[in-house]
Design an enzyme around this catalytic site. Structure first.
Site, short mmCIF file in Angstrom:
data_model
loop_
_atom_site.label_atom_id
_atom_site.label_comp_id
_atom_site.label_asym_id
_atom_site.label_seq_id
_atom_site.Cartn_x
_atom_site.Cartn_y
_atom_site.Cartn_z
N ALA A 75 -25.30 4.01 37.25
CA ALA A 75 -26.53 4.17 38.00
C ALA A 75 -26.56 3.42 39.43
CB ALA A 75 -27.69 3.55 37.28
N GLY A 107 -17.48 6.17 26.82
CA GLY A 107 -16.22 7.27 26.67
C GLY A 107 -16.27 8.36 27.62
N GLY A 108 -17.15 8.01 28.67
CA GLY A 108 -17.02 9.08 29.80
C GLY A 108 -17.39 10.23 29.64
N ARG A 354 -27.80 10.84 16.64
CA ARG A 354 -27.15 9.43 16.07
C ARG A 354 -28.24 8.60 15.19
NH1 ARG A 354 -24.97 7.40 21.98
NH2 ARG A 354 -23.20 8.52 22.00
N GLU A 493 -30.10 1.97 31.89
CA GLU A 493 -30.53 1.55 30.85
C GLU A 493 -31.55 0.34 30.78
OE1 GLU A 493 -28.35 -0.08 26.48
OE2 GLU A 493 -27.06 0.37 28.40
#
Length: 528
Positions: A75, A107-108, A354, A493
């Site tokens: 960001a 993890g990209g 998740r 985030e």
């Protein structure tokens, strides 16, 4: 108190913070600004770009910029580039010795709706389908305005990364909770593959960077508009006694991209007391709550800060994010199965979202409440694209077996139960329908050829869905008035809303890049 600090205290003007009138009015004889200001270069990676070292005499401020970005992850980099493209002067500050935060160690993986690779592979996707998937995972708690902007902006954000030299693997991945394969991943399987090219471009555009420069508070004018920040320069994380106070002016705006609070045990336990010191986190050690709390202090609205996500693919056999996570997301979950060692049987859809998987795993406990770690495994063919497998084997967090019976005996599983489960799963692969848990079987392969690779699994705190409220322009919203706080923007985030109760994997990169670009552009365009 140092002499310069005493002089600052004697000249407090109309500029204030939420705790005190900050020392920003001093103008020393000859027009020189108080205090020497040098760059914070300690701890820089030898391959990293240099941080700014110069300081011009500016009077009451130590430094002045049009836009200041706090945080240097996805960001922050996107915001800095877009703000600079408006013609604004831009400074990026980060409290850590190395830039990038969590973004460099993730993890990209980047979810893109309608990517060229989907078109090439014949995968039918749309913005609406991505919205539906994120809404389902978020249990309907997503803020729809932000959610739709994120999904609609992924193709543009993807093209933005390509413009700045980011490289992705030439194949799609199907992450849990997504209806179709839409996840791209950097060639190095790390977010550093995005952060480094973006930072290089930002520096080439003239963006200034300061590491070991910890945000402390906002500086407000008499109308409570944000006009700058107070920092600790030369800060040595986590030593709160280190650093020297400075004040930096932001003539157009401050963009907060300071991340979540997964490593802030006190603050996360305020939201969920179960997430104590016994629960590890995948995040870097600087993922703490002070920047978010400072925004609350100037009136920002808190949004869903009790919604904290655990990554279901982590391993109890390694600290932090580790290497098993990448194995599980690319190989174990999509190409294999996860079983309870007490029975040898599956207990959840390995490609569920998740939250679904993490909660199912956490119920694997013995009669005393101790964890019973599930096992995830697949064949060599299923693991052929898992880049971390070799390292997992080297460091004994993954194991190789020549038969299903050997695998079962190693983990103390009933051999017959595991063999029955494997036969049942192989039949599901053959028919294309998983009658046990509804796992998408489009890319599944049978577990019928040795060798088999296995890992143990246990969730870790991974992501904080909540944060401050922003509108679709990246403005931070005031709790009481419901209007933007003048001069304050945020992305990533540290904000809340787009993901609802649970974030889909690979949607963080999407959100941070999309909203980061918007917030940076709007901060840059704001009148000084």
């Amino acid at each position: 108190m140092k002499e310069t600090e005493k002089k600052r205290s004697a000249h407090a003007g109309s500029v204030k913070s939420r705790r005190e009138v900050l020392r920003t009015g001093a103008l020393l004889a000859g027009g020189l600004a108080v205090g020497a200001l040098s760059g914070c270069t300690g701890g820089e990676n030898k391959n990293d770009l240099p941080v700014e070292k110069s300081r011009a005499p500016l009077g009451r401020w130590d430094k002045e910029y049009d836009v200041i970005v706090v945080g240097s992850g996805f960001a922050g980099m996107a915001a800095a580039i877009e703000a600079r493209k408006t013609g604004a002067s831009v400074l990026v500050v980060d409290k850590m010795p190395v830039f990038g935060g969590n973004s460099t160690i993730n993890g990209g993986a980047f979810a893109v709706a309608g990517s060229p690779l989907q078109e090439k592979e014949g995968v039918k996707d749309s913005v609406d389908l991505m919205v539906q998937d994120m809404l389902k995972a978020g249990r309907g708690l997503n803020h729809m305005g932000l959610l739709k902007i994120v999904a609609a902006g992924t193709r543009g954000a993807y093209e933005f990364t390509l413009e700045h030299g980011v490289k992705f693997k030439p194949f799609l991945q199907h992450f849990g909770g997504h209806s179709v394969p839409r996840t791209l991943q950097t060639t190095i399987s790390s977010g550093a593959g995005i952060v480094r090219p973006l930072r290089k471009s930002a520096a080439n555009l003239g963006v200034a960077f300061r590491n070991r420069c910890k945000f402390e508070d906002f500086i407000l004018d008499e109308n409570d508009a944000v006009i700058g920040i107070r920092v600790k320069d030369r800060y040595e994380f986590p030593n709160e006694e280190s650093g020297e106070f400075r004040e930096f002016r932001a003539k157009r705006g401050v963009v907060m991209c300071s991340g979540g609070f997964s490593q802030d045990r006190r603050f996360r336990m305020m939201q969920n007391p179960r997430l104590d010191e016994r629960v590890d986190s995948t995040n870097h050690p600087g993922a703490t709550a002070e920047s978010m709390q400072a925004m609350f202090g100037v009136g920002a609205s808190p949004v869903q800060i009790d919604l904290i996500q655990l990554g279901p693919w982590s391993s109890p056999d390694e600290k932090g994010f580790g290497m098993v996570s990448q194995f599980n997301t690319i190989a174990g979950f999509p190409m294999g199965i996860m079983v309870d060692v007490r029975t040898g049987k599956r207990f959840v859809n390995e490609l569920g979202d998740r939250k679904e998987r993490a909660e199912a795993i956490l119920t694997r406990q013995d009669e005393t409440g101790k964890p019973v770690y599930p096992v995830v495994f697949c064949t060599a063919k299923g693991a052929e694209k898992a880049q971390t497998l070799k390292a997992c084997l080297k460091y004994n967090v993954a194991w190789k077996f020549d038969t299903i019976a050997d695998l079962a005996k190693h983990f103390g599983m009933p051999v017959e139960g595991l063999e029955e489960q494997v036969a049942m799963y192989n039949e599901a692969v053959k028919t294309g329908e998983d009658k046990q848990f509804g796992k998408p079987m489009g890319r599944a392969i049978p577990l019928d050829k040795a060798p088999f690779y296995a890992v143990r699994c246990w969730p870790k705190v991974h992501y904080t869905m909540g944060g401050v409220e922003i509108d679709t322009h990246g403005h931070v919203m005031h709790m009481r008035t419901g209007k933007p706080i003048e001069g304050l923007f945020a992305a990533g985030e540290v904000t809340g809303g787009p993901h609802g109760a649970s974030r889909l994997g690979s949607c963080a990169v999407a959100e941070t890049l999309v909203i980061g670009r918007i917030a940076g552009r709007n901060a840059g365009k704001r009148s000084a």
